[in-house]
Design an enzyme around this catalytic site. Structure first.
Site, PDB file in Angstrom:
ATOM      1  NE  ARG A  43     -30.151   8.249  -4.328  1.00  0.00           N
ATOM      2  CZ  ARG A  43     -29.632   7.344  -5.155  1.00  0.00           C
ATOM      3  NH1 ARG A  43     -30.223   7.023  -6.293  1.00  0.00           N
ATOM      4  NH2 ARG A  43     -28.493   6.756  -4.870  1.00  0.00           N
ATOM      5  CB  ALA A  45     -21.828  10.977  -6.057  1.00  0.00           C
ATOM      6  NE  ARG A  89     -27.568  15.166  -1.052  1.00  0.00           N
ATOM      7  CZ  ARG A  89     -27.735  13.829  -1.083  1.00  0.00           C
ATOM      8  NH1 ARG A  89     -28.080  13.239  -2.211  1.00  0.00           N
ATOM      9  NH2 ARG A  89     -27.555  13.114   0.000  1.00  0.00           N
ATOM     10  CD  GLN A 198     -31.101   6.680  -0.184  1.00  0.00           C
ATOM     11  OE1 GLN A 198     -31.353   5.993   0.796  1.00  0.00           O
ATOM     12  NE2 GLN A 198     -30.609   7.905  -0.064  1.00  0.00           N
ATOM     13  CG  ASP A 240     -21.946   9.715  -1.984  1.00  0.00           C
ATOM     14  OD1 ASP A 240     -22.119   8.604  -1.466  1.00  0.00           O
ATOM     15  OD2 ASP A 240     -22.803  10.284  -2.673  1.00  0.00           O
ATOM     16  CG  ASN A 250     -21.305   4.716  -0.576  1.00  0.00           C
ATOM     17  OD1 ASN A 250     -21.699   5.450  -1.490  1.00  0.00           O
ATOM     18  ND2 ASN A 250     -21.803   3.513  -0.387  1.00  0.00           N
ATOM     19  CE  LYS A 251     -27.225   7.652   1.410  1.00  0.00           C
ATOM     20  NZ  LYS A 251     -27.465   9.046   1.830  1.00  0.00           N
TER      21      LYS A 251
HETATM   22  O1  MRU Z   1     -27.962  10.385  -0.543  1.00  0.00           O
HETATM   23  P1  MRU Z   1     -27.782   9.689  -1.861  1.00  0.00           P
HETATM   24  O2  MRU Z   1     -28.914   8.788  -2.198  1.00  0.00           O
HETATM   25  O3  MRU Z   1     -27.460  10.653  -2.973  1.00  0.00           O
HETATM   26  O4  MRU Z   1     -26.495   8.775  -1.624  1.00  0.00           O
HETATM   27  C1  MRU Z   1     -26.008   8.009  -2.694  1.00  0.00           C
HETATM   28  C2  MRU Z   1     -24.889   7.110  -2.347  1.00  0.00           C
HETATM   29  O5  MRU Z   1     -24.392   7.094  -1.246  1.00  0.00           O
HETATM   30  C3  MRU Z   1     -24.343   6.279  -3.462  1.00  0.00           C
HETATM   31  O6  MRU Z   1     -23.831   5.073  -2.984  1.00  0.00           O
HETATM   32  C4  MRU Z   1     -23.208   7.050  -4.169  1.00  0.00           C
HETATM   33  O7  MRU Z   1     -23.645   8.316  -4.525  1.00  0.00           O
HETATM   34  C5  MRU Z   1     -22.697   6.341  -5.351  1.00  0.00           C
HETATM   35  S1  MRU Z   1     -23.847   6.349  -6.695  1.00  0.00           S
HETATM   36  C6  MRU Z   1     -23.078   5.683  -8.055  1.00  0.00           C
END
Ligand code: MRU
Length: 366
Positions: A43, A45, A89, A198, A240, A250-251
């Protein structure tokens, strides 16, 4: 992530097992790779793009070495795999970007013999990995310009935008690792990041492993932290997908943090490689937001955490409007509003070799 010894398998660190167990998995089929991406075993991005690229390289080599006659030419099969993984995704830009890059590379040489095609895909996948590693460091170097340099600093981050999410030292955590490497005192507040944790499972795990001081707080505590005497020097998050106008997906929870940061006068910065910037997506509202399975909310902690069959809404990401983003840092520099101009110039400009792509003079925030 890496290729297995003979280059015909993809080896991943299964992030769903952390922090309890450090477990690797070996994947050899497109189904297994897709499952690993959908279930967040891999996981973040940038890492999703890298894993998918190396994964396609592995299965292409495997197919090239197979003796049985395939009904489709190898180049077409590679294209099918790329398209299939591309949709695993939908929100992150890097996955679709990496798959399109492989597809392009293969299309240019589709008549090449299978062995040669497989080597070409492997070389492209390795390049995607290596480039990401280098971009992380550059992002960290630029971001350090935005942080206090004469004293220890503290940042707040959300989700995991560290080494576990990239091919290198991370994006949001890159300046932290660089400062730590230089012997500076630095401290990270890590949001737990509901529902899949996470922040507490991954960010806390990797920072502690590297000897960086970290404090975990649950998502709802960020406001209390900003209102306390330990207000962080900055909020640093990854992304993302960044739309052409600077809106940032983003998350989920990031948007709330940005609002809090604005209210408390805390700088809010987004750190991401240029591969996350999607100029073809004009605004945040055009970014597809992945919805996750309700069970991640109702059975999140190995027990029932909501009434059975209750209605659940669980977007994996939210969009922070550009107006709340103090700067976007990529490997090409520090980009300031108006992002519609500065991002476009940085992404389409002369390769970004100068790193100066800002709408105003670069400098440290007060
Ligand atoms: O669902 P995830 O864990 O893949 O989400 C990840 C995020 O939102 C991160 O902040 C994003 O991918 C940046 S990672 C450098």
């Amino acid at each position: 992530v890496r290729l297995g010894p003979d280059g015909t398998s993809l080896i991943i660190l299964d992030q769903t097992a952390l922090p309890d167990r450090v477990e690797e998995r070996t994947l050899t089929t497109v189904e297994e790779i897709e499952e690993a991406i959908r279930s967040l075993r891999v996981r973040g991005a940038p890492l999703i793009g890298i894993a998918a690229a190396l994964g396609v390289a592995a299965i292409t080599r495997r197919a090239a070495a197979a003796t049985e006659d395939a009904s489709l030419p190898l180049a077409e099969r590679v294209t099918d795999w790329c398209r299939r993984l591309s949709g695993a995704r939908p929100t992150g830009a890097n996955l679709a970007w990496a798959m399109a890059r492989l597809e392009r590379a293969v299309r240019e040489r589709e008549a090449a013999p299978p062995g040669e095609l497989a080597e070409l895909v492997a070389a492209e996948a390795r390049a995607i990995h290596e480039e990401d590693r280098a971009m992380c460091r550059r992002i960290g170097e630029y971001a350090l310009e935005l942080l206090p340099d004469a004293r220890p600093f503290e940042i707040l981050t959300h989700c995991n935008a560290g080494a576990l999410a990239t091919g290198g030292i991370g994006t949001a955590l890159a300046p932290v690792y660089l400062a730590h490497e230089a012997g500076r005192a630095v401290h990270v507040f890590a949001d737990e990041t509901r529902p899949l944790l996470q922040g507490s499972r991954l960010t806390a795990w990797e920072l502690r492993r590297s000897g960086v001081e970290v404090t975990v707080l649950t998502d709802g505590m960020a406001g209390a932290l900003m209102a306390s005497s330990r207000v962080p020097d900055a909020v640093l998050v990854g992304a993302d997908r960044i739309a052409a106008n600077g809106d940032v997906a983003n998350k989920v929870g990031t948007y709330g943090l940005a609002v809090l940061a604005a209210h408390h006068g805390v700088p809010f910065y987004v750190l991401a490689p240029s591969t996350t910037v999607d100029l073809d997506t004009p605004r945040g509202e055009d970014i597809p937001i992945e919805l996750r399975d309700p069970s991640e909310v109702t059975e999140g902690f190995g027990r029932t955490t909501a009434p059975r069959d209750v209605d659940v809404w669980s977007p994996a990401f939210d969009v922070t409007p550009a107006a709340l983003v103090g700067a976007i840092v990529t490997e090409r520099g520090i980009h300031r509003p108006p992002y519609g101009d500065t991002l476009r110039e940085a992404m389409l400009g002369a390769g970004g070799t100068t790193g100066v792509t800002t709408g105003e003079p670069r400098g440290r925030d007060p």
